[in-house]
Design a protein around this motif. Structure first.
Motif, mmCIF file in Angstrom:
data_model
loop_
_atom_site.group_PDB
_atom_site.id
_atom_site.type_symbol
_atom_site.label_atom_id
_atom_site.label_comp_id
_atom_site.label_asym_id
_atom_site.label_seq_id
_atom_site.Cartn_x
_atom_site.Cartn_y
_atom_site.Cartn_z
ATOM 1 N N LEU A 1 -4.779 6.792 -2.119
ATOM 2 C CA LEU A 1 -4.270 5.675 -1.341
ATOM 3 C C LEU A 1 -4.380 4.454 -2.233
ATOM 4 N N ALA B 1 0.857 -1.178 0.000
ATOM 5 C CA ALA B 1 0.000 0.000 0.000
ATOM 6 C C ALA B 1 0.891 1.225 0.000
ATOM 7 N N TYR B 2 0.495 2.252 -0.749
ATOM 8 C CA TYR B 2 1.289 3.477 -0.770
ATOM 9 C C TYR B 2 0.417 4.665 -1.118
ATOM 10 N N LEU C 1 -3.754 0.423 -3.029
ATOM 11 C CA LEU C 1 -3.504 -0.916 -2.506
ATOM 12 C C LEU C 1 -3.287 -1.829 -3.698
ATOM 13 N N VAL D 1 1.788 1.472 5.112
ATOM 14 C CA VAL D 1 1.674 2.397 3.992
ATOM 15 C C VAL D 1 3.041 2.984 3.687
ATOM 16 N N LEU E 1 -2.479 0.723 7.413
ATOM 17 C CA LEU E 1 -3.802 0.878 6.826
ATOM 18 C C LEU E 1 -4.711 -0.284 7.225
#
Lengths: 192, 195, 191
Positions: B80, B61-62, B82, B186, B152
């Protein structure tokens, strides 16, 4: 006493008959299912609204296409199957909207949605007297090539309408099921 | 005389039995409902998760800005992202994956439904074919002001297959429910991996 | 208990239970078809309201009242030189022009599912297709007119474009179908 035994037997028989009728009752899905018209690749298969004849099936590892003036290469983990088929309307303008690759074990691969609309990709609009060649593109694992059937229908949900089920010819395969004739790149703008 | 009274009492009991049974069942159901709910399991984040229709493996996730796989992100927004590996377990091409992952609890101000993108060529929400594993990106967008957590929290949902549903008698996947939850670290901002 | 027993055992033909049984059986003869009609009514009316089934012949170059407006088929033309058009070989474009004097201005209702087509003598029919051409650009079509905001008393020019095989040119005639008039539709005669 005899009467009592007879009553129980009659009740049991009725239960068995009812259960049999319940379990053999056709489901709603089967009642309204499309009506297949079967054929092979040498046939022109005639449905209620259109005729279809498969011209060529080509397998490729990548597809090349020009979209909005930009060249794009579409990769896949499996194979691309490019089916070129001649479609003709019967007595009115219609569309061939959906195509499915029915694998040998019954898996259903719908036409790919990774392309923007082109006039030779479904939905293909055809008019009487003006047959057209359409391209139907599928992404499949190699094992799904042998023994497959192509299904062409007017729309995705076509209850009680006829659809063309065309059994594909055998093609020579290598050990993992990949056709020997597979090409590395297929250019949609320059059909083979 | 006495015989008539006995008959009446018996009639009262007969009529009352149904009511009594209904009240008992309702009471029991209520009592069971009041019991503490079993916690949904916490799923290992790098494992393959089996939901009804999908095999999924969360990858990372970033937070993205400007552009996430051809999806433009407005200047005052952040995305966001995923990324997951997904395989269709069913017998037919499908795209019933929009509620597979949900942000829970919601972070506020996010888009209702995530955009789901095929990372291979940035196709928006294509159907995935049976048995073909693809890498997909779920993208939620938020106003920049929303502080995104470092871990997250996500809920993974599943559905149940019914050979015939109650309304039309057709087969399908119904009754979405929580399968479990995962927490994804994240990454602050990932430039690499974005094409 | 005793009353019904007596009735069932009544040797006379006209016992009340027998009479009612007979009446109930005759009732089925009426009720079953009535139930089938009632259940089929919705589907039938849906079918009739969504298909152009019954043709009304119309003269070209005269006003024909249809769907609340007056339709006038002005002309139908083709092109000799089709080299500038990207259309299949052995096909020809057909341009069909109407002048419509709007009566009922609620076009979204009156012209719902507006369908202008061509039909030839063997019953083959064609729907409009898009041809990039200076003759068509900026011309209103039936469906664009619906959302043009035309008011009662306005006169609208409508042009629909078709591509048909050359062998059908000899016999094709235009048809007009509107949601508010179905199952009837207009079929114009050749001028």
């Amino acid at each position: 006493m005899m009467r009592w035994v007879f009553n129980v037997a009659a009740l049991g028989a009725a239960a068995v008959v009812c259960y049999g009728m319940q379990s053999s009752k056709p489901r709603y899905k089967n009642l309204i299912a499309p009506i297949p018209v079967h054929g092979s690749m040498v046939d022109k298969v005639e449905t209620r609204l259109f005729d279809v004849h498969i011209g060529k099936v080509v397998f490729a590892r990548e597809l090349k296409v020009t979209e909005f003036g930009k060249q794009k290469t579409l990769t896949t983990d499996g194979l691309w199957a490019v089916v070129a088929a001649d479609v003709a309307a019967r007595d009115r303008t219609t569309r061939v909207g959906a195509a499915t690759w029915l694998g040998p074990t019954g898996l259903r691969f719908h036409q790919t949605e990774r392309f923007s609309s082109r006039s030779d990709l479904p939905p293909i609009s055809v008019s009487p007297g003006l047959p057209q060649r359409g391209l139907f593109l599928f992404e499949l694992p190699p094992g799904e090539v042998e023994g497959a059937t192509l299904v062409f229908s007017h729309t995705v949900f076509s209850a009680l309408d006829s659809q063309a089920n065309i059994a594909l010819d055998r093609v020579p395969l290598d050990s993992d099921g990949t056709p020997l004739s597979v090409v590395d790149v297929y250019d949609l703008d320059r059909p083979i | 005389m006495f015989g008539a009274i006995r008959g009446k009492v018996r009639a009262w009991f007969t009529v009352g039995a149904g009511t009594l049974a209904a009240v008992t069942v309702a009471g029991l159901l209520g009592a069971f409902g009041a019991l503490p709910q079993a916690q949904t399991p916490v799923l290992a984040r790098d494992s393959q998760i089996e939901t009804g229709q999908w095999l999924v493996r969360p990858l990372r996730a970033y937070i993205g800005t400007d552009r996430v796989y051809d999806l433009p992100v407005k200047p005052d927004q952040q995305a966001l992202v995923l990324e997951v590996e997904m395989t269709n377990r069913t017998a037919e091409s499908a795209k019933d994956y929009f509620t597979l992952f949900q942000l829970a609890p919601p972070l506020g101000g996010q888009t209702e439904q995530p955009a789901v993108i095929l990372t291979r060529d940035a196709s928006m929400t294509p159907a995935l074919h049976p048995g073909m594993t693809e890498r997909m990106a779920y993208v939620w967008t938020f106003p920049k002001a929303v502080a995104l957590p470092g871990e997250l929290p996500l809920v993974v949902n599943t559905k149940t297959y019914k050979p015939q549903d109650n309304l039309y008698g057709t087969p399908g996947w119904f009754n979405e429910r929580e399968l479990g939850s995962i927490e994804m670290p994240v990454e602050a901002k990932a430039a690499e991996g974005q094409s | 208990m005793s009353v019904s027993d007596a009735a069932a055992l009544d040797p006379q033909d006209g016992g009340p239970e027998r009479k009612w049984r007979r009446r109930a059986l005759w009732g089925l003869v009426i009720l079953l078809p009535a139930a089938i009609l009632e259940m089929g009514y919705q589907q039938t009316s849906f079918y009739l309201q969504n298909n152009d089934l019954v043709a009304r012949d119309a003269e070209p170059l005269t006003d024909v009242h249809f769907g609340g407006s007056d339709w006038r088929l002005e002309n139908m033309q083709t092109m000799k030189d089709t080299s500038s058009l990207r259309i299949p070989r052995d096909s020809a474009p057909v341009f069909v022009d109407f002048t419509v004097k709007i009566g009922d201005a609620d076009l979204e209702q009156a012209w719902l599912g507006c369908k202008i087509g061509l039909v030839d003598e063997s019953g083959r029919s064609w729907l409009p297709s898009y041809v990039r051409n200076s003759r068509v650009d900026d011309m209103a079509t039936c469906n664009s007119t619906v959302f043009s905001g035309a008011k009662t008393g306005d006169t609208v020019k409508i042009r629909e474009t078709f591509v048909i095989p050359k062998d059908a040119l000899e016999t094709v005639v235009p048809t007009v179908g509107l949601g508010s008039e179905r199952p009837y539709y207009l079929r114009f005669k050749r001028s």
